[in-house]
Design a protein around this motif. Structure first.
Motif, PDB file in Angstrom:
ATOM      1  N   PHE A  27       0.853  -1.098   0.264  1.00 57.82           N
ATOM      2  CA  PHE A  27      -0.230   0.313   0.361  1.00 57.82           C
ATOM      3  C   PHE A  27       1.257   1.252  -0.019  1.00 57.82           C
ATOM      4  N   VAL A  28       0.403   2.616  -0.418  1.00 59.90           N
ATOM      5  CA  VAL A  28       1.023   3.355  -0.614  1.00 59.90           C
ATOM      6  C   VAL A  28       0.155   4.848   0.086  1.00 59.90           C
ATOM      7  N   MET A  29       0.618   5.767   0.929  1.00 59.64           N
ATOM      8  CA  MET A  29      -0.087   7.121   1.408  1.00 59.64           C
ATOM      9  C   MET A  29      -0.195   8.384   0.382  1.00 59.64           C
ATOM     10  N   ALA A  30      -1.185   8.510  -0.004  1.00 56.84           N
ATOM     11  CA  ALA A  30      -0.623   9.855  -1.046  1.00 56.84           C
ATOM     12  C   ALA A  30      -1.958  11.230  -0.697  1.00 56.84           C
ATOM     13  N   ASP A  35      -4.926  20.027  -0.632  1.00 57.86           N
ATOM     14  CA  ASP A  35      -5.407  19.852   1.625  1.00 57.86           C
ATOM     15  C   ASP A  35      -4.908  18.945   1.459  1.00 57.86           C
ATOM     16  N   PRO A  36      -3.807  19.189   2.119  1.00 56.24           N
ATOM     17  CA  PRO A  36      -3.048  17.613   2.309  1.00 56.24           C
ATOM     18  C   PRO A  36      -2.938  17.356   3.667  1.00 56.24           C
ATOM     19  N   MET A 287       0.131  12.328   9.928  1.00 57.79           N
ATOM     20  CA  MET A 287       0.593  13.893  10.893  1.00 57.79           C
ATOM     21  C   MET A 287      -1.225  13.967  11.469  1.00 57.79           C
ATOM     22  N   PRO A 288      -1.263  14.351  12.543  1.00 58.22           N
ATOM     23  CA  PRO A 288      -2.565  15.201  13.448  1.00 58.22           C
ATOM     24  C   PRO A 288      -2.766  15.280  12.468  1.00 58.22           C
ATOM     25  N   GLY A 289      -4.552  15.249  12.153  1.00 60.42           N
ATOM     26  CA  GLY A 289      -5.149  15.997  11.748  1.00 60.42           C
ATOM     27  C   GLY A 289      -5.564  15.247  10.325  1.00 60.42           C
TER      28      GLY A 289
END
Length: 311
Positions: A27-30, A35-36, A287-289
């Motif tokens: 898997f990969v996160m993008a 809107d980061p 990251m938080p959020g």
């Protein structure tokens, strides 16, 4: 579905260990570049990923471990130009990239490789005649390794004109000369010339303006028929399947003066320092959020067998 890696950066050239780790973990996160906080999680599973598309100026770092991608279909769009280090400061010499493209083609196949000669701009040094001579030399070296060559003329984005203020657009007359003669050279070397988002009037019997990563191109590479859902276009004049890009802007280390994906070298250097090969994110980590969603993924492969009927 198609996973893209190269509209925002050059993963093969600078982040190949990270990418192979993503294949290992599945898997990969993008992050959404606009809107980061919003993050998509993509499964890297051949059951739902019909192809991984790579756009690169240097595939060589991927070659030692290329067999790790054998479970996937891939398409490689490799840029080889004739510019010197004053234009492309950190791109390897063209001869080296050409050799890597030939080696890549031997592994993944003729139809799974494309050559890009772009962006084309004209200057006192890089004249029309210069480009045609360089293009012929490269086409002869790549003969038998690809059947596709893509060209485009430089687009004057704000980032481009800031980093390359002396650049000028290519006149319509020079465009017609270059397209006509490059198409002839390409044909002599077993290639079809493709235009990337250029004036449709430049197209012709030997010049394809239907998209260099279109459904037809990918069907030929994969040997299947694709039932592609309605997708938003990356650019209104482009039929290429460029959605689901896992790259990050301002992370490419080539330093090309014409680049549209980098703001400046300082920001690129800062971002590259934040790269962790073990992170599921190309840059940084969670990251938080963060608002994480699973991407909607399904195979587009159709059971039909008439893939070459409409090519």
């Amino acid at each position: 579905m198609i996973i893209n890696t190269g509209s925002r950066t050059d993963i093969p050239a600078f982040f190949s260990p990270w990418f192979y780790n993503r294949i290992r973990d599945g898997f990969v996160m993008a992050r959404n570049p606009f809107d980061p906080r919003r993050v998509l999680r993509y499964r890297l599973d051949p059951a739902v990923v019909d192809a991984i598309v790579f756009c690169t100026k240097n595939p060589e770092p991927m070659l030692p471990r290329i067999a790790e991608l054998d479970a996937f279909n891939t398409f490689w769009s490799v840029t080889v130009t004739s510019y010197g280090p004053e234009i492309e400061p950190y791109v390897p010499p063209a001869e080296r990239v050409t050799e890597a493209l030939c080696a890549l083609s031997e592994h993944v196949g003729f139809h799974s490789c494309g050559w890009r000669y772009d962006p084309v701009f004209i200057s006192e040094k890089y004249s029309v005649d210069y480009h045609l001579k360089a293009f012929r030399r490269m086409a002869e070296e790549l003969k038998g390794s690809t059947g596709q060559c893509v060209i485009s003329f430089i687009d004057l984005y704000k980032k481009t004109t800031r980093n390359f203020p002396e650049v000028r657009p290519v006149s319509s007359g020079d465009q017609r000369i270059l397209v006509s003669q490059m198409a002839e050279i390409a044909g002599e070397n077993g290639m079809v010339l493709y235009l990337c988002c250029e004036d449709p009037s430049l197209a012709g019997p030997d010049v394809n303006a239907g998209g260099c990563l279109s459904r037809g191109v990918l069907e030929r590479a994969l040997g299947v028929t694709l039932d592609v859902p309605a997708l938003p276009r990356a650019r209104k004049e482009c039929d290429c399947l460029l959605n689901a890009d896992i790259g990050v802007y301002n992370t490419c280390g080539h330093g090309c003066r014409y680049c549209y994906a980098n703001y400046d070298r300082k920001l690129v250097a800062q971002n590259m320092k934040r790269h962790d090969p073990e992170s599921p994110f190309l840059i940084g980590n969670s990251m938080p959020g963060d608002i994480v969603s699973d991407a909607q993924q399904q195979s587009w492969v159709s059971p039909q067998l008439d893939v070459f009927a409409r090519l």
